[in-house]
Structure formats: structure tokens, C-alpha cells
Design a protein around this motif. Structure first.
Motif, PDB file in Angstrom:
ATOM      1  N   GLY A  78       0.966  -1.148  -0.038  1.00  0.00           N
ATOM      2  CA  GLY A  78      -0.012  -0.102   0.068  1.00  0.00           C
ATOM      3  C   GLY A  78       0.815   1.252  -0.019  1.00  0.00           C
ATOM      4  N   GLY A  79       0.453   2.232  -0.764  1.00  0.00           N
ATOM      5  CA  GLY A  79       1.360   3.550  -1.006  1.00  0.00           C
ATOM      6  C   GLY A  79       2.593   3.472  -1.723  1.00  0.00           C
ATOM      7  N   THR A  80       2.650   2.381  -2.176  1.00  0.00           N
ATOM      8  CA  THR A  80       3.823   2.068  -3.362  1.00  0.00           C
ATOM      9  C   THR A  80       3.604   2.411  -4.871  1.00  0.00           C
ATOM     10  OG1 THR A  80       3.839  -0.162  -3.607  1.00  0.00           O
ATOM     11  CG2 THR A  80       4.514   0.610  -1.543  1.00  0.00           C
ATOM     12  N   PRO A  81       4.409   2.233  -5.748  1.00  0.00           N
ATOM     13  CA  PRO A  81       4.272   2.327  -6.983  1.00  0.00           C
ATOM     14  C   PRO A  81       3.227   1.328  -7.365  1.00  0.00           C
ATOM     15  CG  PRO A  81       6.351   3.059  -6.793  1.00  0.00           C
ATOM     16  CD  PRO A  81       5.955   2.537  -5.514  1.00  0.00           C
ATOM     17  N   PHE A  82       2.990   0.310  -6.887  1.00  0.00           N
ATOM     18  CA  PHE A  82       2.268  -0.836  -7.217  1.00  0.00           C
ATOM     19  C   PHE A  82       0.694  -0.718  -6.884  1.00  0.00           C
ATOM     20  CE2 PHE A  82       6.199  -3.143  -6.357  1.00  0.00           C
ATOM     21  CZ  PHE A  82       6.167  -4.322  -7.295  1.00  0.00           C
ATOM     22  N   ALA A  83       0.564   0.412  -6.070  1.00  0.00           N
ATOM     23  CA  ALA A  83      -0.858   0.934  -5.809  1.00  0.00           C
ATOM     24  C   ALA A  83      -1.264   1.936  -7.056  1.00  0.00           C
ATOM     25  CB  ALA A  83      -1.044   1.197  -4.577  1.00  0.00           C
ATOM     26  N   GLU A  84      -0.566   2.541  -7.890  1.00  0.00           N
ATOM     27  CA  GLU A  84      -0.561   3.563  -8.604  1.00  0.00           C
ATOM     28  C   GLU A  84      -0.902   3.189  -9.957  1.00  0.00           C
ATOM     29  OE1 GLU A  84       2.847   5.684  -8.729  1.00  0.00           O
ATOM     30  OE2 GLU A  84       2.989   6.246  -6.533  1.00  0.00           O
ATOM     31  N   GLU A  85      -1.880   3.805 -10.681  1.00  0.00           N
ATOM     32  CA  GLU A  85      -2.491   3.292 -11.817  1.00  0.00           C
ATOM     33  C   GLU A  85      -1.748   3.844 -12.985  1.00  0.00           C
ATOM     34  OE1 GLU A  85      -6.576   4.888 -12.287  1.00  0.00           O
ATOM     35  OE2 GLU A  85      -7.223   3.927 -10.341  1.00  0.00           O
ATOM     36  N   HIS A  86      -0.679   3.156 -12.984  1.00  0.00           N
ATOM     37  CA  HIS A  86       0.255   3.449 -14.271  1.00  0.00           C
ATOM     38  C   HIS A  86       1.466   2.140 -14.180  1.00  0.00           C
ATOM     39  CE1 HIS A  86       3.740   4.323 -11.658  1.00  0.00           C
ATOM     40  NE2 HIS A  86       2.855   5.470 -11.128  1.00  0.00           N
ATOM     41  N   ARG A  87       1.977   1.818 -15.275  1.00  0.00           N
ATOM     42  CA  ARG A  87       2.828   0.819 -15.414  1.00  0.00           C
ATOM     43  C   ARG A  87       3.943   0.857 -14.652  1.00  0.00           C
ATOM     44  NH1 ARG A  87       5.059  -1.992 -21.022  1.00  0.00           N
ATOM     45  NH2 ARG A  87       6.510  -3.385 -20.106  1.00  0.00           N
TER      46      ARG A  87
ATOM     47  N   THR B 258       9.932  -0.317 -13.912  1.00  0.00           N
ATOM     48  CA  THR B 258      10.972  -1.575 -14.012  1.00  0.00           C
ATOM     49  C   THR B 258      10.132  -2.759 -14.159  1.00  0.00           C
ATOM     50  OG1 THR B 258      11.208  -1.809 -11.571  1.00  0.00           O
ATOM     51  CG2 THR B 258      12.568  -0.118 -12.804  1.00  0.00           C
ATOM     52  N   GLY B 259      10.880  -3.951 -14.259  1.00  0.00           N
ATOM     53  CA  GLY B 259      10.134  -5.237 -14.024  1.00  0.00           C
ATOM     54  C   GLY B 259       9.732  -5.316 -12.636  1.00  0.00           C
ATOM     55  N   THR B 260       8.570  -6.283 -12.509  1.00  0.00           N
ATOM     56  CA  THR B 260       7.882  -6.599 -10.990  1.00  0.00           C
ATOM     57  C   THR B 260       9.094  -6.810 -10.036  1.00  0.00           C
ATOM     58  OG1 THR B 260       6.036  -7.206 -12.045  1.00  0.00           O
ATOM     59  CG2 THR B 260       6.449  -7.967  -9.892  1.00  0.00           C
ATOM     60  N   TYR B 261      10.110  -7.891 -10.368  1.00  0.00           N
ATOM     61  CA  TYR B 261      11.084  -8.181  -9.245  1.00  0.00           C
ATOM     62  C   TYR B 261      11.878  -6.842  -8.863  1.00  0.00           C
ATOM     63  CZ  TYR B 261       9.271 -12.942  -9.848  1.00  0.00           C
ATOM     64  OH  TYR B 261       8.609 -13.985  -9.887  1.00  0.00           O
ATOM     65  N   ALA B 262      12.368  -6.173  -9.887  1.00  0.00           N
ATOM     66  CA  ALA B 262      13.288  -5.145  -9.710  1.00  0.00           C
ATOM     67  C   ALA B 262      12.598  -3.923  -8.870  1.00  0.00           C
ATOM     68  CB  ALA B 262      13.690  -4.495 -11.078  1.00  0.00           C
ATOM     69  N   ALA B 263      11.216  -3.728  -9.306  1.00  0.00           N
ATOM     70  CA  ALA B 263      10.455  -2.992  -8.512  1.00  0.00           C
ATOM     71  C   ALA B 263      10.281  -3.207  -6.962  1.00  0.00           C
ATOM     72  CB  ALA B 263       8.901  -2.516  -8.867  1.00  0.00           C
TER      73      ALA B 263
ATOM     74  N   GLY C  84      12.828  -2.883  -0.807  1.00  0.00           N
ATOM     75  CA  GLY C  84      13.492  -3.407   0.181  1.00  0.00           C
ATOM     76  C   GLY C  84      13.059  -4.940   0.340  1.00  0.00           C
ATOM     77  N   PHE C  85      12.337  -5.398  -0.620  1.00  0.00           N
ATOM     78  CA  PHE C  85      11.757  -6.805  -0.494  1.00  0.00           C
ATOM     79  C   PHE C  85      12.879  -7.725  -1.267  1.00  0.00           C
ATOM     80  CE2 PHE C  85       7.683  -4.627  -0.578  1.00  0.00           C
ATOM     81  CZ  PHE C  85       7.287  -4.768   0.810  1.00  0.00           C
ATOM     82  N   THR C  86      12.732  -9.037  -0.848  1.00  0.00           N
ATOM     83  CA  THR C  86      13.893  -9.905  -1.701  1.00  0.00           C
ATOM     84  C   THR C  86      13.026 -10.957  -2.325  1.00  0.00           C
ATOM     85  OG1 THR C  86      15.524  -9.265   0.000  1.00  0.00           O
ATOM     86  CG2 THR C  86      15.854 -11.058  -1.149  1.00  0.00           C
ATOM     87  N   PRO C  87      12.681 -10.941  -3.510  1.00  0.00           N
ATOM     88  CA  PRO C  87      11.842 -11.921  -4.210  1.00  0.00           C
ATOM     89  C   PRO C  87      12.677 -13.149  -4.386  1.00  0.00           C
ATOM     90  CG  PRO C  87      12.400 -10.249  -5.714  1.00  0.00           C
ATOM     91  CD  PRO C  87      12.609  -9.837  -4.358  1.00  0.00           C
TER      92      PRO C  87
END
Length: 258
Positions: free
Chosen positions: A166-175, A178-183, A188-191
Motif C-alpha cells: 500500500g502507498g507504493t508504485p504497485f498501488a498507482e494507476e500506471h505501469r 521496471t520489472g516486477t522483481y526489480a520494483a 526493500g523486498f527480496t523475491p
């Protein structure tokens, strides 16, 4: 001349034109009325011709467009490549999202388009896969089209826990830029690993409208769950792909050591 012989003759003629490139992939067949006039056959015969060509994977009737010639002759479906080495390395760019590159390699036009981004309560199956507690079941839903030559070939729906994204680029209405894992790494996450299951079924009426195919047409269903280095789910991705326009290639898989 029997009706069966007649429609088989016409289907063979059109099939030959498709094989020679006279009717190239992506082109539209004339209307039934025009085809009747060209081949001097009845409407029933021409409808049987279209049905036979469709059964052979050469054409497909699409809502609001007509009958399109498919690219089955010559065998060049757009391929999404997923290799064991890429999975283990957790690449910077998500290979299933690298749709444009896969299309460009085959001299086709591809685009990954964000259609909608929303936040809401997770369904039971999504909550279970993401291991969400009853008190924190809100998710971000990102819905995208993977388009091939301007038409959707895949429907991609990704779910992310709101308490983490929540509150990150993942919640915003645009592409994502970067790739999902890079984002994810930028946040700070580690896929670290993922499970992937591929199955097949018929398209639902809603999926058929989005993919411009007939309800019940075969689709591939890919479900991928990505976890972090602690085993906590980060993303649930579900893809519904037109089986005639998508090929999954699992290449260079290692064999068990003796």
C-alpha cells in the motif's frame, strides 16, 4: 456434387491460399455473403467451410470483427520463455512480463498495457494463497493486457497484500517503470523463489470478450506465487492466455544428477 464434397473442396482451396500467403496471418476473410459469391456455394456450405477451417486451426471467428486468419501455418506463435536458470537467479526483469521483447524477437508488435489498478477485500482463494490473516485481507489488484499486434493475447491479474505494498508504485494507476522483481527490490523486498502451475480450460464468457474469442475456446491458465527469502508470499499472478497465440517454452532444464 454432394454438399460435403463441396465444402471440403472450398475449405481446401482457402487453406491452400493461407498456406501460400495469399491470405496472410491476421488478415480477415471476406463476409459469408462475399465468399458465397466467390465460390458459388450456398450459405450452409460456406458456414461449414468456416467451421472446418476453424477446426483445423486456420481461422477463427471473432466478435465484432469477422473471421481472422491465424498464424498456425508456419508455426510461429509468440513464445514466453521461462528457464530453470532464470527462475533460480530471480532475474531483475520478470520474464513473464517481458512480453514486448518476446514479440519483437519474432517480428511482431507486442505491448503490456495496465488496464486497471484497484484495492479491495481479497477473495478466499486469493487470501489463502497469499496467507493473509482474516483481519488483513485487503489486496491491490493490477489487471493488464498482454497485446499481440494490437489485440489481447493474455489477461494478467496480479494481487499484492496492501499491508506490504500500500502507498507504493504497485498501488498507482500506471505501469511499473521496471520489472516486477526489480520494483520489489527497490522497496526493500527480496523475491527469492516462486511456484508456477500451468493448466488448461475453456474461456469464460467474460474472458472471451476480453480476448475476442468464443466462450469455451481453449485457454492456458498460469498461476505463479512469488515468495521472499523468508518464505512470505509477495505476489499472486494469474494469467489467462489465448492458447492459439501463446506458447510457453521451458528450456535448458537441468537433469537430476546421478
Amino acid at each position: 456434387m454432394s454438399e460435403r464434397y463441396e465444402y471440403e473442396r472450398v475449405a481446401a482451396k482457402i487453406g491452400e491460399e493461407i498456406a501460400k500467403g495469399t491470405r496472410p496471418p491476421g488478415s480477415m476473410l471476406p463476409s459469408i455473403r462475399d465468399l458465397m459469391a466467390t465460390y458459388k456455394v450456398s450459405k450452409t456450405t460456406m458456414e461449414n467451410v468456416i467451421r472446418l477451417l476453424s477446426d483445423r486451426g486456420l481461422v477463427r471467428a471473432e466478435r465484432g470483427r469477422g473471421t481472422v486468419v491465424l498464424d498456425r501455418q508456419g508455426g510461429h506463435p509468440t513464445r514466453v520463455r521461462v528457464t530453470q536458470s532464470a527462475v533460480a537467479a530471480a532475474p531483475e526483469d520478470d520474464d513473464l512480463e517481458d512480453w514486448e521483447a518476446a514479440c519483437a524477437e519474432q517480428e511482431r508488435t507486442g505491448a503490456l498495457v495496465t488496464v486497471a489498478v484497484s484495492e479491495g477485500q481479497a477473495r478466499d482463494d486469493v487470501a489463502a494463497r497469499l496467507q493473509l490473516a482474516d483481519t488483513g485481507r485487503r489486496v491491490i489488484r493490477r489487471f493488464k493486457h498482454a497485446r499481440l499486434d494490437g489485440r489481447p493475447a493474455q489477461l494478467q491479474t496480479a494481487f499484492y497484500p496492501v499491508e506490504r505494498f500500500g502507498g507504493t508504485p504497485f498501488a498507482e494507476e500506471h505501469r511499473l517503470t521496471t520489472g516486477t522483481y526489480a520494483a520489489m527490490r527497490e522497496l526493500g523486498f527480496t523475491p527469492a523463489n516462486r511456484d508456477e502451475v500451468v493448466s488448461a480450460r475453456g474461456a469464460t464468457p467474460e474472458e472471451a470478450v476480453e480476448l475476442r474469442i468464443r466462450p469455451g475456446s481453449p485457454v492456458l491458465v498460469i498461476e505463479r506465487l512469488t515468495r521472499d527469502d523468508q518464505g512470505v508470499p509477495l505476489e499472486l499472478l494469474r494469467i489467462v492466455a489465448d492458447s492459439l497465440r501463446t506458447e510457453l517454452a521451458y528450456e535448458d532444464l537441468p537433469l537430476p544428477r546421478p
